[in-house]
Write a protein that holds these residues in place. Structure first.
Motif, mmCIF file in Angstrom:
data_model
loop_
_atom_site.group_PDB
_atom_site.id
_atom_site.type_symbol
_atom_site.label_atom_id
_atom_site.label_comp_id
_atom_site.label_asym_id
_atom_site.label_seq_id
_atom_site.Cartn_x
_atom_site.Cartn_y
_atom_site.Cartn_z
ATOM 1 N N THR A 166 0.746 -1.061 -0.029
ATOM 2 C CA THR A 166 0.182 0.090 0.256
ATOM 3 C C THR A 166 1.110 1.413 -0.208
ATOM 4 O OG1 THR A 166 -0.627 0.373 2.482
ATOM 5 C CG2 THR A 166 -1.465 -1.214 1.456
ATOM 6 N N TYR A 198 3.440 3.834 -1.711
ATOM 7 C CA TYR A 198 3.787 4.956 -3.558
ATOM 8 C C TYR A 198 4.840 4.541 -3.821
ATOM 9 C CZ TYR A 198 1.648 7.391 -7.007
ATOM 10 O OH TYR A 198 1.568 8.087 -8.616
ATOM 11 N N VAL A 238 0.089 2.875 3.599
ATOM 12 C CA VAL A 238 -1.661 3.370 3.661
ATOM 13 C C VAL A 238 -2.408 3.345 4.133
ATOM 14 C CG1 VAL A 238 -4.285 3.545 2.613
ATOM 15 C CG2 VAL A 238 -2.062 4.225 1.240
ATOM 16 N N TYR A 263 -2.161 9.875 4.586
ATOM 17 C CA TYR A 263 -1.221 9.244 3.497
ATOM 18 C C TYR A 263 -1.192 11.159 2.308
ATOM 19 C CZ TYR A 263 2.908 7.002 0.613
ATOM 20 O OH TYR A 263 4.066 6.408 0.515
ATOM 21 N N CYS A 323 -2.550 11.476 -6.263
ATOM 22 C CA CYS A 323 -1.709 10.277 -5.965
ATOM 23 C C CYS A 323 -2.829 9.656 -5.885
ATOM 24 C CB CYS A 323 -0.639 9.677 -5.635
ATOM 25 S SG CYS A 323 0.716 10.717 -6.293
ATOM 26 N N MET A 354 -4.148 8.659 -2.415
ATOM 27 C CA MET A 354 -3.756 7.460 -1.830
ATOM 28 C C MET A 354 -4.500 7.054 -0.615
ATOM 29 S SD MET A 354 -1.002 6.859 -2.917
ATOM 30 C CE MET A 354 -0.331 5.706 -1.488
ATOM 31 N N LYS A 399 -5.865 4.514 -8.702
ATOM 32 C CA LYS A 399 -6.231 6.002 -7.779
ATOM 33 C C LYS A 399 -7.230 6.082 -7.307
ATOM 34 C CE LYS A 399 -1.820 8.686 -10.040
ATOM 35 N NZ LYS A 399 -1.451 9.774 -10.795
ATOM 36 N N HIS A 419 -1.137 0.883 -4.514
ATOM 37 C CA HIS A 419 -0.018 0.410 -5.678
ATOM 38 C C HIS A 419 1.421 0.464 -5.460
ATOM 39 C CE1 HIS A 419 3.588 3.370 -7.475
ATOM 40 N NE2 HIS A 419 1.865 4.238 -8.611
#
Lengths: 451, 473, 125
Positions: A95, A97, B68, B73, B78, B80, B271, B277
């Motif tokens: 999770t 980025y 997350v 976040y 993005c 999140m 997204k 991600h």
């Protein structure tokens, strides 16, 4: 009752709207022209409970017919140890980025660094990037990189012995990017060296791409092709299988400048085609031409070893009209998959995977030939590892469907009257024999054609 | 988070192995039988480690990561949002994971149905006519969409359209994707209120323009109020309008790109549609088209079948199917009634944070925002505490940093996107911490400038990393 | 304030030129190295490459950004500063002592279109 993903209660919403100075949620859209607001109904089902979602997908999954996979053609059914999906399920990895904030992303960064190192060790290249989407797009990116590295040349040669989907993607990218793509034909199961050398006589060839293992499963000898490319001033790109390359001659040993391909062979589930994991690696001198993200080692403010995304100015550079790649997000979690897989397997495990696949494939080929329904496809016996092709004496196009009815995915038709098979460590002798029996039964149903 | 300094190679001991495989039931046959010229000289130096070594090593690595699931976040652009766990179970069903991409159609009807359902629902949510689910990521979707644009003009014999117009506030990938697709990039300016300057756009539009790329709301989180006029102008000159779906989240349930006049768009399933991600992928970047482009989508197309005028092939198989499954499960869980709420909740949360912080952070454009907004650093810049310092100090307080130094329109951009899945309590805590940092910047600036202080590593030396790259062990 | 050197010619894209007979030494200005921050790499052409006035001949990369280099004059590259390959930071240390390329000029009259220190200083404000 609130939806489980939406924490705002009516009271929260009231208070937040008050703070924002609006009296309705719609007022937050007061800047949107009214004819842009959608007042219609959405063509979606009513919200399902988790239980109903589970039922829905169980029913969809049951509409797929499970087959025993004796086929490859770009997606290979290798075994993956239980540890791999277990580690991947850790949500600290899944999770997150892209690791822009290095201080709280050392997990992802270190894992990518390990992946880069392993890809270099397997391919014999100096630098590997953080991953590409899949094998086919890694091939297209390699082509664009070779053309960009040459600065002035705009022609790129591919062997017709590459997988058809790889050729299709490469030719689509070439067409839109404006690269002059030339396909060198196959002769008796391998890339025609005579034709390759003829094409290399043209002065503007930026690069040549050939597979280490081609669409017929044949391991190609790349020595002469690499030499021919280099003496013509062209880069050589090898499209390769990283699993097989743990035993086969490496891209570096052949003298290639770039190695690319799909790391799906490192135990990734078939998943109807994705997510897989493209990779790309090159010699040191092309480091700054390599697209995609790179993780590098450095130290932090206290002198501790730390890892960061590096050479990122190149990502800024892509704002320019000269960009030769636009890749940002890649397949990071799948790169972690491959890294954990390779850690578990080690050199001995990879040797065994290849030995078992080799042994199974050679056994199956021998048994299939013994049925009398097939012929050798080429004038000489070509070396192969886990994948091979045969020429059925009849109905090459029908065989695959008939085997599917018997519970197998095998004998994928390649055109030219050939069908392909693949065996991995997941198949034992009994399963191979079952497939041979299914083949016999299919041909019997077709009315036989034995020699 | 605890610092852990090992690389897997450093745990290696000759003779250890972390896997168990069956014996060779085919006799003594092995790949050493291959011609020596085709074999590698030495086995690769992969780690030799036990199974517990591997589990502990990667568990330790994971503990140095922030996701997350760890905390808030607010990374602008993005989206999140929370990644639902039922999606993970669905994507792991053996009935899906064991399917080979080249199986006969009759044996994959479940997968085909998944494509059909997701395509239909995305069409309804966005107002487009058809979708391809093949692109692997947002940037890949963008490239595919631009290829469709070029292909459309070429199909109509229109060979002179070589330019693509991109606003100066656009995501950095927009011009890069256009260049990779062989287009020339022309920039259009923003007005002081942050929207595209229509007067600057007009003279750029002629028969050499293939189309224009926009994200709406734009990267400042502002709705492009002139969108109808822009669509009309672009269409009048024969161009197509492209929607960069990175900022779709606030529009879901309220506004549909198709209704605004967009001809091509890409979405980011990782997204707006809740798929994880993965620390940098796998994502998915489905591309939707309007009626006039029908029949030109890339191959293979399992749902629509043979595309009469297909633009080609952009993926080895049919995209990141595992991601597609997760997005479908998410949409089904929301259903038509909750889809309508999603965008406005995200928008409410963003406006709430903005209002609560604009007295201590510089808000260059003060109007109602959508899912995100941009501060231009601290209001009080006297101590030279930068956006980077604020971002790093947030890490000390257990929050991920917002997107920083983007968009390029301001020097100290700090772009905040909360999403609809964060509770008011979380937003309030974040607001409180942001206010504390503003105070710290005034009272103890050096402490903020040297942040973070309690993360596994502190600021890394990026210059050294780039000057003398060490890219492998 | 960024350093300027009398007797050099400057371009609007922040390169400087020092003329030694028919050879032009080309580098980037002190103002440019400040703006770029820590320089990490200089992408240079090869010897004997042709460069054209106003056209790109290479790039400088810093941790923040990559920026193209534009040649102030036309001609043929006679030498590249190989010291920058391993030590790009030399430009940060002294932008004027560390030229990037030497060019044998094909049209010295192009020098007249370049800026003197005062005019260059004006555009940096």
């Amino acid at each position: 009752m609130n939806h489980p993903y939406f924490p705002h209660t009516e009271e929260d919403i009231r208070q937040m709207m008050e703070k924002c100075g609006v009296s309705s949620l719609r007022e937050l859209y007061s800047d949107v022209p009214s004819d842009c607001i959608y007042e219609g109904e959405y063509n979606l089902p009513k919200a399902m409970s988790e239980l109903e979602v589970r039922r829905h997908f169980a029913s969809l999954a049951s509409q797929n017919v499970p087959l025993k996979i004796f086929a490859g053609a770009g997606a290979y059914d290798h075994y993956s140890p239980a540890v791999v999906p277990y580690i991947l399920s850790r949500s600290e990895f899944s999770t997150a980025y892209t690791p822009y904030q290095a201080e709280i992303s050392q997990g992802t960064l270190r894992a990518v660094f390990e992946w880069q190192s392993m890809i270099c060790r397997i391919t014999g290249m100096d630098v590997a990037n953080a991953s590409m989407y899949d094998g086919a797009t890694s091939a297209a990116e390699s082509m664009m990189m070779a053309v960009a590295a040459s600065r002035k040349k705009n022609r790129f040669i591919v062997s017709a012995s590459l997988l058809p989907q790889v050729l299709d993607v490469v030719s689509t990218y070439a067409r839109f990017h404006g690269i002059d793509l030339v396909e060198v034909p196959v002769e008796d199961g391998v890339t025609s060296l005579t034709e390759l050398k003829t094409e290399l006589e043209s002065a503007d060839v930026a690069g040549v791409m050939m597979p280490g293992i081609n669409r017929y499963g044949v391991i190609e000898d790349l020595a002469e092709a690499v030499e021919a490319a280099h003496s013509a001033g062209a880069l050589f790109v090898e499209y390769c299988d990283p699993s097989a390359m743990t035993v086969l001659k490496t891209a570096g040993e052949w003298g290639a400048d770039v190695a690319c391909g799909d790391a799906q062979t490192l135990g990734m589930p078939l998943n109807f085609g994705g997510p897989y994991c493209g990779f790309m690696a090159c010699r040191q001198e092309y480091m700054r031409k390599l697209p995609g993200r790179l993780v590098g080692e450095t130290v932090d403010a206290d002198g501790k070893r730390a890892f960061v995304l590096t050479l990122q100015a190149r990502e800024q550079h892509i704002r320019r009209e000269k960009a030769t790649s636009n890749i940002c997000s890649n397949q990071s979690l799948m790169a972690l998959y491959a890294t954990v897989y390779l850690s578990l397997m080690g050199p001995a495990g990879m040797r065994k995977v290849n030995d078992l696949s080799y042994a199974g494939a050679h056994f199956l080929k021998g048994e299939l030939l013994r049925t009398g329904y097939f012929e050798e496809p080429f004038s000489v016996e070509r070396p192969f590892l886990k994948e091979f092709v045969l020429r059925p004496r009849r109905d090459a196009e029908k065989l695959c469907g008939m085997l599917a009815d018997r519970g197998f995915l095998a004998a994928l038709p390649l055109g030219e009257g050939l069908v392909s098979f693949c065996v991995t460590e997941k198949h034992d002798r009994i399963e191979c024999e079952e497939l041979v029996n299914a083949v016999k039964s299919a041909f019997d149903a077709l009315g036989g054609a034995r020699e | 988070m605890k610092y852990y300094d090992k690389l897997i190679f450093e745990l290696s001991q000759n003779g250890r192995c972390g896997c168990s495989l069956p014996d060779n039931g085919f006799g003594e046959t092995s790949c050493t039988e291959l011609p020596t010229a085709l074999q590698r000289a030495q086995a690769p130096e992969l780690p030799q480690v036990s199974e517990p070594d591997v589990v502990r090593h990667y568990t330790n690595l994971s503990s140095m990561n922030f996701g997350v699931d760890t905390g808030f976040y607010p990374l602008g652009s993005c989206t999140m949002k929370y990644n639902p766990k039922i999606n993970e179970e669905i994507a792991a069903l053996p009935g899906f994971t064991s399917v080979h991409p080249l199986q006969p159609l009759s044996t994959v009807m479940g997968c085909v149905q998944v494509y059909k359902e997701l395509s239909d629902y995305l069409c309804s949510i966005t107002g487009m006519s058809a979708f391809t689910l093949n692109p692997f990521a947002g940037a890949h979707g963008e490239l595919t969409g631009l290829m469709l644009m070029k292909h459309y003009h070429l199909l109509h014999g229109d060979v002179s359209r070589r330019k693509v117009i991109v606003p100066d506030s656009a995501h950095g990938t927009n011009p890069a994707s256009a260049a990779v697709c062989g287009f020339e990039v022309v920039q259009v300016k923003s007005r002081p209120d942050g929207r595209v300057d229509v007067e600057d756009l007009k003279p750029l539009l002629d028969e050499t323009v293939a189309g224009m790329m926009m994200t709406n709301p734009n990267t400042l989180g502002l709705f492009e109020t002139g969108i109808r006029e822009i669509a009309q102008l672009v269409h009048d000159c024969g161009g197509l309008l492209y929607y960069d779906g990175a900022n779709l989240n606030p529009l879901i349930g309220v506004v549909r790109p198709g209704d605004m006049g967009f001809d091509i768009l890409h979405l980011n399933l990782h997204k707006s549609f809740s798929t994880p991600h993965g620390g940098g992928g796998p994502g998915a970047g489905p591309v939707g088209i309007s009626e006039k482009l029908k029949g030109s989508l890339p191959q293979p197309d399992f749902y629509c079948g043979e595309q009469e005028f297909s633009m080609g092939r952009i993926s080895g198989f049919q995209g990141n199917f595992g991601v597609i499954l997760r997005a479908l499960a998410y949409i089904l869980m929301l259903g038509r009634e909750n889809v309508k709420l999603l965008g406005s909740y995200a928008t409410l949360s963003a406006n709430y944070i903005k209002v609560c912080l604009k007295d201590c952070y510089e808000l260059p454009i003060d109007s109602v925002c959508k899912h995100e907004f941009v501060f231009d650093g601290l209001k009080d810049k006297s101590n030279e505490v930068t956006t980077l310092d604020v971002a790093k100090r947030l890490l000390d307080y257990g929050f991920h940093a917002p997107t920083i130094y983007f968009p390029l329109l301001f020097h100290q951009s700090l772009m905040i996107e909360p999403t609809e899945t964060e509770s008011r309590q979380t937003l309030d805590e974040f607001i409180k911490v942001m206010r504390t940092i503003a105070e710290e910047a005034a009272t103890s600036p050096d402490m903020v400038k040297s942040a973070p202080h309690n993360t596994p590593v502190r600021r890394p030396d990026e210059t050294q990393a780039a000057r003398h790259p060490i890219l492998k062990a | 304030m960024a350093k300027l050197i009398e007797g050099l010619k400057y371009s609007e894209s922040h390169e400087w030129v020092k003329v030694e007979g028919e050879i032009a030494l080309i580098g980037i200005t002190d103002y440019a190295q400040h703006a770029l921050g820590n320089i990490t790499y200089v992408d240079m052409p090869s010897e004997d490459d042709e460069v054209f006035a106003g056209e790109e001949f290479g790039a400088v990369e810093s941790t923040k950004i990559a920026s193209d280099l534009f040649s102030p004059v036309s001609g043929v590259v006679t030498e590249v500063n190989s010291a920058l390959e391993d030590a790009p930071e030399l430009i940060n240390e002294d932008a004027y002592a560390n030229w990037i390329i030497k060019v044998k000029m094909s049209d010295p009259s192009e020098l007249e279109t370049l800026l003197d220190p005062a005019a260059y200083e004006a555009i940096c404000k």
